[in-house]
Design an enzyme around this catalytic site. Structure first.
Site, short mmCIF file in Angstrom:
data_model
loop_
_atom_site.label_atom_id
_atom_site.label_comp_id
_atom_site.label_asym_id
_atom_site.label_seq_id
_atom_site.Cartn_x
_atom_site.Cartn_y
_atom_site.Cartn_z
N SER A 196 0.84 -1.20 0.00
CA SER A 196 0.00 0.00 0.00
C SER A 196 0.88 1.26 0.00
O SER A 196 1.73 1.42 -0.88
CB SER A 196 -0.95 -0.05 1.20
OG SER A 196 -1.93 0.95 1.13
N ARG A 212 -11.69 6.00 10.47
CA ARG A 212 -11.28 4.60 10.40
C ARG A 212 -12.38 3.73 9.80
O ARG A 212 -12.09 2.81 9.03
CB ARG A 212 -10.93 4.09 11.80
CG ARG A 212 -10.44 2.65 11.84
CD ARG A 212 -9.18 2.48 11.03
NE ARG A 212 -8.55 1.19 11.30
CZ ARG A 212 -7.45 0.77 10.71
NH1 ARG A 212 -6.85 1.52 9.81
NH2 ARG A 212 -6.92 -0.40 11.01
N ASP A 230 -8.87 -6.40 -4.70
CA ASP A 230 -8.46 -5.11 -4.13
C ASP A 230 -9.01 -4.00 -5.01
O ASP A 230 -8.57 -3.81 -6.14
CB ASP A 230 -6.93 -5.04 -4.07
CG ASP A 230 -6.41 -3.75 -3.44
OD1 ASP A 230 -7.22 -2.86 -3.13
OD2 ASP A 230 -5.18 -3.65 -3.27
N HIS A 269 -8.06 -5.22 -0.28
CA HIS A 269 -6.77 -4.55 -0.12
C HIS A 269 -5.96 -5.12 1.04
O HIS A 269 -4.73 -5.22 0.97
CB HIS A 269 -7.00 -3.05 0.10
CG HIS A 269 -5.75 -2.24 0.17
ND1 HIS A 269 -4.83 -2.20 -0.86
CD2 HIS A 269 -5.25 -1.43 1.15
CE1 HIS A 269 -3.83 -1.41 -0.53
NE2 HIS A 269 -4.06 -0.93 0.69
N ASP A 270 -6.62 -5.51 2.11
CA ASP A 270 -5.92 -6.03 3.28
C ASP A 270 -5.28 -7.40 3.05
O ASP A 270 -4.61 -7.92 3.94
CB ASP A 270 -6.88 -6.13 4.47
CG ASP A 270 -6.87 -4.87 5.33
OD1 ASP A 270 -6.08 -3.96 5.03
OD2 ASP A 270 -7.67 -4.79 6.28
#
Length: 379
Positions: free
Chosen positions: A157, A227, A323, A356-357
């Site tokens: 990232s 968040r 992602d 994405h994680d």
């Protein structure tokens, strides 16, 4: 709580702090007269200092990438699945350096640090930083550690952006660059997500223009919302559907606006609550701006291939199919530019449902491909 660590763990680690008294000129036109960088190391530096690997963290990351700080720690560092004996970044071969970036809130000089000129926290007066500023500070840390060239600079990232910047700013100091789930610049949509997150913080009454520490409060509500928005973008629709679906917390609906009714609502609120208790709001603003500003091709007539003209590193670019924050298309854009610049590049697109994680998750095919590339690096 572990009393003995797994055999593939780096075990107990102790953070170290490097103090720098030489001013660091920043892209914004300001300078930091002095600063600290907190970092950890894993493995041993060989006699020729040819086995050093730099780990660059993402937005909310920090220096504690592997191992444990105490036998009472419930969890290891954030990338423990990839760093350790026999793991992709094998500490039997490599000397690994992981730091908390300048502007962070985990021990490096940042907005929550005391400003020596005022005796108060920097707060919003801390200078805005760029990825290139971080790379310059990281280069000074490398000099301090006696490392003239990295065997590899690796990041996911925002960390991948730092790895790419290293090959541009210090082309002779990087032999391999691994950019994972990253991009050559943010899309308009990504900038928009960051702006929503920033506005959540900036409009929180407890933010106090960035001077909330002096008031003895934190902009908890704003950080929670920031968040929550961010976390949605880190997951894929499929992974959220599989994990939560439309599941309810109880057997029936409450027909109000205040109850936590759906499981996904509970999850997001938990993530926001936990994050707001450990992260600095001003640091969050800085990190998102560094993301927004990253656009190295802007200095080369928007020609990404020209941007890497002087890079000498070999590149490994990895992406994940689901992602949508930094999609495979963005990685392929980078690969196309590197090929146009006649650079040595390999591309891996990992089929993974986690979004994405995924770069943080020990997915077998990902770990296997990662290991295969790292094992090819000569020391």
């Amino acid at each position: 709580m572990p009393t003995a660590f797994p055999p593939d763990s780096v075990g107990l680690v102790t953070p170290q702090i490097a103090h720098f008294s030489e001013p660091l000129a920043l892209a914004c036109g300001r300078a930091l007269p002095a600063y600290d960088l907190i970092y950890e190391t894993y493995g041993q530096l060989n006699a020729s200092a040819s086995n050093a690997v730099l780990i660059c963290h993402a937005l909310s990351g920090h220096h504690h990438a592997a191992g444990y700080h105490s036998v009472d720690d419930r969890k290891p560092g954030w990338w423990d699945s990839c760093i350790g004996p026999g793991k992709p970044i094998d500490t039997n071969r490599f000397f690994v350096v992981s730091l908390n970036n300048l502007g962070g809130c985990n021990g490096s000089t940042g907005p929550s640090s005391l400003n020596p000129d005022t005796g108060k926290p920097f707060g919003a007066d801390f200078p805005v930083l760029t990825v290139e500023d971080w790379v310059h500070s990281q280069a000074r840390l490398a000099d301090r550690l006696g490392i003239s060239q990295w065997a590899a600079v690796i990041g996911g990232s925002l960390g991948g952006m730092q790895a790419l910047q290293w090959t541009i700013t210090y082309p002779d100091r990087v032999r391999h660059c691994l950019a994972i789930a990253s991009a050559p610049k943010l899309s308009a949509q990504n900038i928009a997500f960051n702006e929503v997150a920033r506005q959540a913080i900036l409009t929180d009454p407890e933010f106090h223009g960035g001077s909330f520490q002096e008031q003895g409060v934190i902009p908890k509500r704003g950080l929670m919302l920031a968040r929550m928005v961010g976390h949605i973008t880190y997951l894929s629709d499929d992974s959220m559907g599989e994990k939560f679906g439309r599941g309810l917390k109880s057997e029936k609906l409450n027909y109000d606006f205040h109850s936590v009714e759906f499981q996904v609502e509970s999850y997001l609120r938990y993530q926001g609550e936990e994050f707001s208790g450990r992260f600095d709001a001003n640091t969050y603003l800085l990190m998102t701006k560094a993301l927004d500003y990253f656009d190295p091709a802007a200095n080369c007539d928007d020609d990404l291939a020209k941007t890497f003209a002087h890079a000498t590193a070999k590149f490994c670019v990895m992406s994940f199919t689901t992602d949508w924050r930094f999609s495979p298309a963005r990685s392929r854009e980078l690969v196309d530019a590197l090929m146009a610049a006649r650079k040595d590049v390999c591309y891996l697109e990992i089929d993974a449902p986690q979004g994405h994680d995924a770069f943080l998750i020990p997915i077998p095919r990902y770990l296997q491909a990662f290991s295969h590339y790292m094992n090819r690096i000569t020391l």
